[in-house]
Design a protein around this motif. Structure first.
Motif, PDB file in Angstrom:
ATOM      1  N   UNK A   1      24.287  -2.638   9.910  1.00  0.00           N
ATOM      2  CA  UNK A   1      24.318  -1.923   8.633  1.00  0.00           C
ATOM      3  C   UNK A   1      25.722  -1.873   8.044  1.00  0.00           C
ATOM      4  N   UNK A   2      26.726  -2.069   8.902  1.00  0.00           N
ATOM      5  CA  UNK A   2      28.105  -2.017   8.438  1.00  0.00           C
ATOM      6  C   UNK A   2      28.448  -3.093   7.430  1.00  0.00           C
ATOM      7  N   UNK A   3      27.679  -4.176   7.408  1.00  0.00           N
ATOM      8  CA  UNK A   3      27.913  -5.253   6.431  1.00  0.00           C
ATOM      9  C   UNK A   3      27.843  -4.693   5.016  1.00  0.00           C
ATOM     10  N   UNK A   4      26.852  -3.846   4.766  1.00  0.00           N
ATOM     11  CA  UNK A   4      26.654  -3.300   3.428  1.00  0.00           C
ATOM     12  C   UNK A   4      27.753  -2.316   3.051  1.00  0.00           C
ATOM     13  N   UNK A   5      28.103  -1.422   3.963  1.00  0.00           N
ATOM     14  CA  UNK A   5      29.131  -0.431   3.645  1.00  0.00           C
ATOM     15  C   UNK A   5      30.481  -1.093   3.418  1.00  0.00           C
ATOM     16  N   UNK A   6      30.775  -2.123   4.186  1.00  0.00           N
ATOM     17  CA  UNK A   6      32.029  -2.844   3.995  1.00  0.00           C
ATOM     18  C   UNK A   6      32.044  -3.569   2.655  1.00  0.00           C
ATOM     19  N   UNK A   7      30.914  -4.164   2.296  1.00  0.00           N
ATOM     20  CA  UNK A   7      30.821  -4.870   1.017  1.00  0.00           C
ATOM     21  C   UNK A   7      30.980  -3.907  -0.149  1.00  0.00           C
ATOM     22  N   UNK A   8      30.379  -2.734  -0.033  1.00  0.00           N
ATOM     23  CA  UNK A   8      30.455  -1.749  -1.113  1.00  0.00           C
ATOM     24  C   UNK A   8      31.885  -1.227  -1.273  1.00  0.00           C
ATOM     25  N   UNK A   9      32.546  -0.964  -0.164  1.00  0.00           N
ATOM     26  CA  UNK A   9      33.940  -0.503  -0.220  1.00  0.00           C
ATOM     27  C   UNK A   9      34.831  -1.570  -0.841  1.00  0.00           C
ATOM     28  N   UNK A  10      34.619  -2.814  -0.443  1.00  0.00           N
ATOM     29  CA  UNK A  10      35.419  -3.923  -0.970  1.00  0.00           C
ATOM     30  C   UNK A  10      35.183  -4.103  -2.471  1.00  0.00           C
ATOM     31  N   UNK A  11      33.934  -3.987  -2.902  1.00  0.00           N
ATOM     32  CA  UNK A  11      33.611  -4.169  -4.316  1.00  0.00           C
ATOM     33  C   UNK A  11      34.250  -3.079  -5.170  1.00  0.00           C
ATOM     34  N   UNK A  12      34.172  -1.841  -4.711  1.00  0.00           N
ATOM     35  CA  UNK A  12      34.775  -0.744  -5.472  1.00  0.00           C
ATOM     36  C   UNK A  12      36.285  -0.922  -5.577  1.00  0.00           C
ATOM     37  N   UNK A  13      36.889  -1.371  -4.497  1.00  0.00           N
ATOM     38  CA  UNK A  13      38.335  -1.596  -4.509  1.00  0.00           C
ATOM     39  C   UNK A  13      38.706  -2.742  -5.445  1.00  0.00           C
ATOM     40  N   UNK A  14      37.919  -3.804  -5.430  1.00  0.00           N
ATOM     41  CA  UNK A  14      38.228  -4.961  -6.278  1.00  0.00           C
ATOM     42  C   UNK A  14      38.110  -4.619  -7.757  1.00  0.00           C
ATOM     43  N   UNK A  15      37.171  -3.733  -8.096  1.00  0.00           N
ATOM     44  CA  UNK A  15      36.999  -3.323  -9.493  1.00  0.00           C
ATOM     45  C   UNK A  15      38.250  -2.613 -10.000  1.00  0.00           C
ATOM     46  N   UNK A  16      38.824  -1.787  -9.163  1.00  0.00           N
ATOM     47  CA  UNK A  16      40.004  -1.009  -9.557  1.00  0.00           C
ATOM     48  C   UNK A  16      41.275  -1.852  -9.507  1.00  0.00           C
ATOM     49  N   UNK A  17      41.374  -2.712  -8.492  1.00  0.00           N
ATOM     50  CA  UNK A  17      42.632  -3.431  -8.263  1.00  0.00           C
ATOM     51  C   UNK A  17      42.693  -4.802  -8.921  1.00  0.00           C
ATOM     52  N   UNK A  18      41.599  -5.549  -8.903  1.00  0.00           N
ATOM     53  CA  UNK A  18      41.624  -6.910  -9.454  1.00  0.00           C
ATOM     54  C   UNK A  18      40.220  -7.300  -9.885  1.00  0.00           C
TER      55      UNK A  18
END
Length: 234
Positions: free
Chosen positions: A34-51
């Motif tokens: 299940x960690x695949x999804x939580x990691x993807x969601x965290x990465x996506x939110x960060x990418x929206x803000x940063x790049x």
């Protein structure tokens, strides 16, 4: 596996010229990570803000214009990716809902791309993107209970043989076909307009497939390109 074969009404070409999508059919397997999804969601939110993606603003504006074309007000009922991205920009993150839902939401946020996920076993007939006549039935929640409403005449909706499964193209999903991690058969639709490069659409589809394989290694997955040229999967 019999792949899902969505169709597109010919009238959509006047509302959204150049519309294309990736249709992904999935025979699910046991979720082992299940960690695949939580990691993807965290990465996506960060990418929206940063790049953010280079095409994101143009793609969002294009979807807003499409919504206006069929009578929707994007400020009140935005496309699904806009709604997710605005929430992330406002709150800094998105709460977890379900591993599979979190994964496709992550792709939607990172790629500024409306992504729908459906329990295809609940469908009667194949998914169809059509222009509603206003008599169709759509199930939703109101005051904590299931309620039924109809789309506006001329509204673009996804539907099956029973009724509407998603209103205002990709704004609100119905209850009957709602997807969760325990579904045996899943269907995803990644919807794009020409403002988003085609190779970016394929990349988004590949990323979703990669995440699904990591989450449930035994899954059988079939991606297809859908275009207005044929009205069917290619």
């Amino acid at each position: 596996m019999q792949p899902v074969m969505p169709s597109i009404d010919s009238g959509i070409s006047k509302i959204a010229p150049g519309f294309r999508a990736i249709s992904i059919s999935v025979e699910a397997a046991k979720i082992v990570d299940k960690g695949v999804a939580s990691e993807a969601l965290t990465r996506a939110c960060r990418s929206l803000v940063e790049k953010d993606a280079a095409w994101s603003e143009a793609h969002s504006l294009a979807w807003a214009e499409v919504f206006r074309t069929f009578g929707a007000k994007p400020q009140r009922t935005p496309c699904s990716s806009d709604a997710l991205r605005k929430r992330v920009l406002r709150e800094g993150s998105l709460p977890s809902i379900d591993p599979v839902v979190d994964l496709y939401n992550a792709i939607s946020i990172e790629y500024a791309l409306p992504v729908g996920g459906e329990n295809i076993a609940a469908y009667v007939g194949e998914p169809r993107l059509v222009i509603a006549n206003g008599t169709e039935s759509f199930d939703t929640m109101k005051d904590g209970a299931v309620a039924y409403e109809s789309p506006s005449n001329g509204e673009v909706v996804w539907r099956d043989d029973i009724g509407v499964t998603c209103r205002r193209w990709n704004w609100r999903q119905g209850i009957r076909t709602r997807l969760s991690a325990d579904a045996a058969r899943m269907w995803f639709i990644l919807e794009s307009l020409p403002a988003m490069p085609l190779d970016a659409l394929h990349e988004a589809g590949d990323r979703l497939i990669e995440g699904l394989h990591l989450m449930m290694p035994g899954a059988v997955i079939d991606p297809r390109l859908v275009s207005l040229d044929s009205g069917n999967t290619l």
